[in-house]
Write a protein that holds these residues in place. Structure first.
Motif, PDB file in Angstrom:
ATOM      1  N   TRP A  25     -80.577  45.622 103.794  1.00 29.06           N
ATOM      2  CA  TRP A  25     -79.603  46.718 103.804  1.00 29.06           C
ATOM      3  C   TRP A  25     -79.252  47.062 102.360  1.00 29.06           C
ATOM      4  CZ3 TRP A  25     -76.409  43.279 107.552  1.00 29.06           C
ATOM      5  CH2 TRP A  25     -77.025  43.279 108.822  1.00 29.06           C
ATOM      6  N   PRO A  26     -80.114  47.817 101.674  1.00 27.19           N
ATOM      7  CA  PRO A  26     -79.910  48.104 100.244  1.00 27.19           C
ATOM      8  C   PRO A  26     -78.831  49.159 100.024  1.00 27.19           C
ATOM      9  CG  PRO A  26     -81.897  49.192 101.030  1.00 27.19           C
ATOM     10  CD  PRO A  26     -81.389  48.357 102.175  1.00 27.19           C
ATOM     11  N   ALA A  27     -77.594  48.756 100.227  1.00 24.42           N
ATOM     12  CA  ALA A  27     -76.446  49.621  99.977  1.00 24.42           C
ATOM     13  C   ALA A  27     -75.353  48.758  99.361  1.00 24.42           C
ATOM     14  CB  ALA A  27     -75.957  50.251 101.281  1.00 24.42           C
ATOM     15  N   VAL A  28     -74.436  49.384  98.650  1.00 26.88           N
ATOM     16  CA  VAL A  28     -73.261  48.682  98.137  1.00 26.88           C
ATOM     17  C   VAL A  28     -72.090  49.094  99.018  1.00 26.88           C
ATOM     18  CG1 VAL A  28     -71.724  48.314  96.186  1.00 26.88           C
ATOM     19  CG2 VAL A  28     -74.178  48.605  95.792  1.00 26.88           C
ATOM     20  N   PHE A  29     -71.668  48.192  99.878  1.00 28.89           N
ATOM     21  CA  PHE A  29     -70.616  48.518 100.849  1.00 28.89           C
ATOM     22  C   PHE A  29     -69.247  48.442 100.192  1.00 28.89           C
ATOM     23  CE2 PHE A  29     -74.196  47.010 103.407  1.00 28.89           C
ATOM     24  CZ  PHE A  29     -74.315  48.069 104.308  1.00 28.89           C
ATOM     25  N   ASP A  30     -68.375  49.333 100.619  1.00 28.14           N
ATOM     26  CA  ASP A  30     -67.078  49.467  99.969  1.00 28.14           C
ATOM     27  C   ASP A  30     -65.908  49.301 100.937  1.00 28.14           C
ATOM     28  OD1 ASP A  30     -65.273  50.224  97.785  1.00 28.14           O
ATOM     29  OD2 ASP A  30     -64.999  52.097  98.897  1.00 28.14           O
ATOM     30  N   HIS A  43     -71.865  56.978 102.739  1.00 30.97           N
ATOM     31  CA  HIS A  43     -72.625  56.876 103.976  1.00 30.97           C
ATOM     32  C   HIS A  43     -71.891  55.972 104.975  1.00 30.97           C
ATOM     33  CE1 HIS A  43     -76.021  57.703 101.033  1.00 30.97           C
ATOM     34  NE2 HIS A  43     -76.016  58.747 101.830  1.00 30.97           N
ATOM     35  N   THR A  44     -72.006  56.315 106.239  1.00 34.50           N
ATOM     36  CA  THR A  44     -71.369  55.557 107.312  1.00 34.50           C
ATOM     37  C   THR A  44     -72.425  54.813 108.113  1.00 34.50           C
ATOM     38  OG1 THR A  44     -69.616  57.211 107.498  1.00 34.50           O
ATOM     39  CG2 THR A  44     -69.906  55.722 109.363  1.00 34.50           C
ATOM     40  N   TYR A  45     -72.135  53.564 108.454  1.00 35.08           N
ATOM     41  CA  TYR A  45     -73.055  52.736 109.228  1.00 35.08           C
ATOM     42  C   TYR A  45     -72.324  52.177 110.453  1.00 35.08           C
ATOM     43  CZ  TYR A  45     -75.482  52.766 104.733  1.00 35.08           C
ATOM     44  OH  TYR A  45     -76.092  53.146 103.566  1.00 35.08           O
ATOM     45  N   PHE A 376     -81.526  50.993 109.908  1.00 35.86           N
ATOM     46  CA  PHE A 376     -80.663  51.117 108.733  1.00 35.86           C
ATOM     47  C   PHE A 376     -80.738  52.522 108.153  1.00 35.86           C
ATOM     48  CE2 PHE A 376     -80.312  51.056 104.094  1.00 35.86           C
ATOM     49  CZ  PHE A 376     -78.998  50.644 103.954  1.00 35.86           C
ATOM     50  N   GLU A 377     -81.941  53.053 108.066  1.00 35.28           N
ATOM     51  CA  GLU A 377     -82.107  54.414 107.529  1.00 35.28           C
ATOM     52  C   GLU A 377     -81.391  55.441 108.390  1.00 35.28           C
ATOM     53  OE1 GLU A 377     -86.571  53.516 105.655  1.00 35.28           O
ATOM     54  OE2 GLU A 377     -86.343  54.636 107.525  1.00 35.28           O
ATOM     55  N   LEU A 378     -81.246  55.120 109.684  1.00 34.97           N
ATOM     56  CA  LEU A 378     -80.563  56.018 110.616  1.00 34.97           C
ATOM     57  C   LEU A 378     -79.072  55.713 110.734  1.00 34.97           C
ATOM     58  CD1 LEU A 378     -83.277  56.022 113.437  1.00 34.97           C
ATOM     59  CD2 LEU A 378     -82.798  57.887 111.822  1.00 34.97           C
ATOM     60  N   GLY A 379     -78.609  54.708 110.002  1.00 32.24           N
ATOM     61  CA  GLY A 379     -77.181  54.412 109.984  1.00 32.24           C
ATOM     62  C   GLY A 379     -76.724  53.350 110.954  1.00 32.24           C
ATOM     63  N   LEU A 380     -77.627  52.430 111.332  1.00 33.58           N
ATOM     64  CA  LEU A 380     -77.274  51.349 112.253  1.00 33.58           C
ATOM     65  C   LEU A 380     -77.659  50.010 111.637  1.00 33.58           C
ATOM     66  CD1 LEU A 380     -76.373  50.445 115.164  1.00 33.58           C
ATOM     67  CD2 LEU A 380     -78.808  50.588 115.789  1.00 33.58           C
ATOM     68  N   ARG A 414     -84.210  55.295 119.196  1.00 36.33           N
ATOM     69  CA  ARG A 414     -84.967  56.168 118.278  1.00 36.33           C
ATOM     70  C   ARG A 414     -85.759  55.340 117.272  1.00 36.33           C
ATOM     71  NH1 ARG A 414     -82.384  60.619 113.996  1.00 36.33           N
ATOM     72  NH2 ARG A 414     -84.358  61.002 112.885  1.00 36.33           N
ATOM     73  N   ALA A 415     -85.120  54.296 116.716  1.00 33.51           N
ATOM     74  CA  ALA A 415     -85.815  53.450 115.743  1.00 33.51           C
ATOM     75  C   ALA A 415     -87.022  52.769 116.371  1.00 33.51           C
ATOM     76  CB  ALA A 415     -84.853  52.414 115.177  1.00 33.51           C
ATOM     77  N   VAL A 416     -86.895  52.347 117.632  1.00 25.71           N
ATOM     78  CA  VAL A 416     -88.020  51.714 118.317  1.00 25.71           C
ATOM     79  C   VAL A 416     -89.146  52.734 118.514  1.00 25.71           C
ATOM     80  CG1 VAL A 416     -88.771  50.633 120.475  1.00 25.71           C
ATOM     81  CG2 VAL A 416     -86.575  49.967 119.438  1.00 25.71           C
TER      82      VAL A 416
END
Length: 420
Positions: A25-30, A43-45, A376-380, A414-416
């Motif tokens: 999950w290459p994001a910096v969560f805040d 971005h929202t996950y 992850f790319e789709l926000g999950l 969708r990811a599947v």
């Protein structure tokens, strides 16, 4: 949505290569609230990970947050070792009134330290002390923690190899359905126990997860668990249930073994016991096993009083009326229906689970990681489990709304499809 990998230079420069979740999950969560996490770029996950099961009631649950803030603002004790405090008393009373007494469970409560592996180490140590034997039996694909005693009863070869020394005094046995129903339950185990030439040292205890989370969402049948409890009683072995990830309502009931109608000798609890994601763990033991000498097992951070505060608030809010279990089972049916539809559409997939812990297994094993990446790319946020990371594991918060759950399941589908 489009995710631009953030600048991670400080993490890459200073943090050990052992880091793992941040790679997937290459994001910096805040920020985080409820079932959502937000990165610093806005971005929202949707979170179907819940802190690996440590956030059963969501991120920054407002009821628990209020209790914590009030406690801190009045200068409540933070660090208390095993001293008696008002926060600890409130937790113990709430745990007795909301959990133990309604279930007629006799347990004494031990605070072994802040993490799940602390609880497991204490359980193993106590079992050996009570029985005067060294050997512990565990099961194939088990996961019980990363310290040496816990690793000795963990099945994963990659995790075990990290110990760097022999892991001894643990013996694995086949978990439920290990032979796809072709071998009678406990045939091998009982034969070894009764055969004086088997070479199996008489075990002090057996440790088991009712649902193996890290092992691939392997669900033990109630009748298998009952047979295991009966075997332990016949053979004078203690039964330890590791409820670190599957307890605190994850499978529906507060304890995952309730469905089987058994009462383990020792139970380990952690992850969501604080309710707020703060470090806390328990080792529950039958009173006759409480043969510890004062100070014989201790730890600097076994008295995390802010965690006691949120734990008591969690039990009083969510476990006083029996509604949490009903809601979790209803949400579980929602997940089951969605996963059935996915697996009917996609060949080479299988699903399994209980309550709000579920997994999709992929015969094409690398595909599970690809699904998690696309999700992850789709926000999950979802992770893999299983010995070869072949299972996509779902651990949404128990408090997730039906709408958010449905959205996440649609994203997963969708990811599947998009990785087929």
């Amino acid at each position: 949505m489009t995710i631009t990998p953030p600048a991670l230079s400080v993490f890459e420069a200073l943090e050990s290569e052992v880091r793992s979740y941040c790679r997937g999950w290459p994001a910096v969560f805040d920020r985080a609230q409820g079932s959502h996490m937000y990165d610093e770029d806005g971005h929202t996950y949707l979170d179907f990970f819940a802190g690996a099961g440590s956030l059963n009631y969501g991120h920054n649950n407002p009821v628990l947050k209020r209790a914590l803030i009030d406690y801190i603002e009045r200068d409540g004790v933070t660090h208390g070792l095993d001293m008696s405090t008002t926060a600890k008393r409130a937790f113990l009373e709430s745990f007795q009134n909301n959990i133990l007494r309604p279930r007629d469970l006799p347990y004494k409560v031990m605070f072994p330290g802040p993490t799940g592996t602390n609880a497991v180490e204490a359980a193993l140590k106590l079992a050996r002390k009570v029985k005067g034997r060294e050997s512990i039996v565990s099961f194939t694909n088990a996961f019980h923690g990363m310290s040496l005693g816990s690793l000795a009863v963990t099945g994963n070869a990659f995790k075990r190899a990290g110990a760097g020394i022999p892991l001894v005094h643990g013996t694995p046995m086949p978990f439920d359905n290990y032979f796809d129903g072709t071998v009678e339950d406990f045939l091998w185990f009982e034969r070894l126990l009764e055969d004086q030439g088997s070479g199996l040292n008489k075990p002090a205890a057996v440790i088991v997860e009712t649902v193996q989370g890290e092992g691939g969402i392997n669900v033990a049948r109630p009748e298998w668990l009952r047979a295991l409890a009966e075997l332990c009683e016949r053979q004078d072995m203690l039964l330890i249930v590791d409820d670190i990830q599957m307890g605190c309502g994850r499978t529906g009931a507060f304890f995952s073994f309730e469905e089987a109608g058994i009462t383990p000798d020792i139970v380990t609890v952690s992850k969501s016991i604080s309710g707020y994601g703060m470090p806390m763990s328990l080792t529950l033991l039958k009173p006759e096993l409480d043969i510890w000498e004062p100070g014989e097992h201790n730890g600097t951070f076994r008295g995390n009083n802010p965690a006691f505060v949120t734990a008591a608030a969690t039990l009083d809010t969510y476990w006083a009326d029996g509604q949490m279990e009903k809601q979790t089972l209803a949400r579980g049916e929602q997940v089951e229906q969605a996963l059935r539809a996915i697996c009917e559409e996609q060949s080479g997939t299988h699903f399994r689970g209980r309550g709000l812990v579920w997994g999709i297994e992929f015969e094409d094993k690398p595909r599970a990681s690809a699904v998690c990446k696309r999700a992850f790319e789709l926000g999950l946020l979802v992770e893999t489990s299983g010995p070869e990371s072949e299972v996509v594991k779902l651990l949404p918060a128990l408090t997730i709304s039906p709408e958010d759950l449905d959205e996440g399941l649609r994203t997963l589908a969708r990811a599947v499809r998009e990785t087929a």
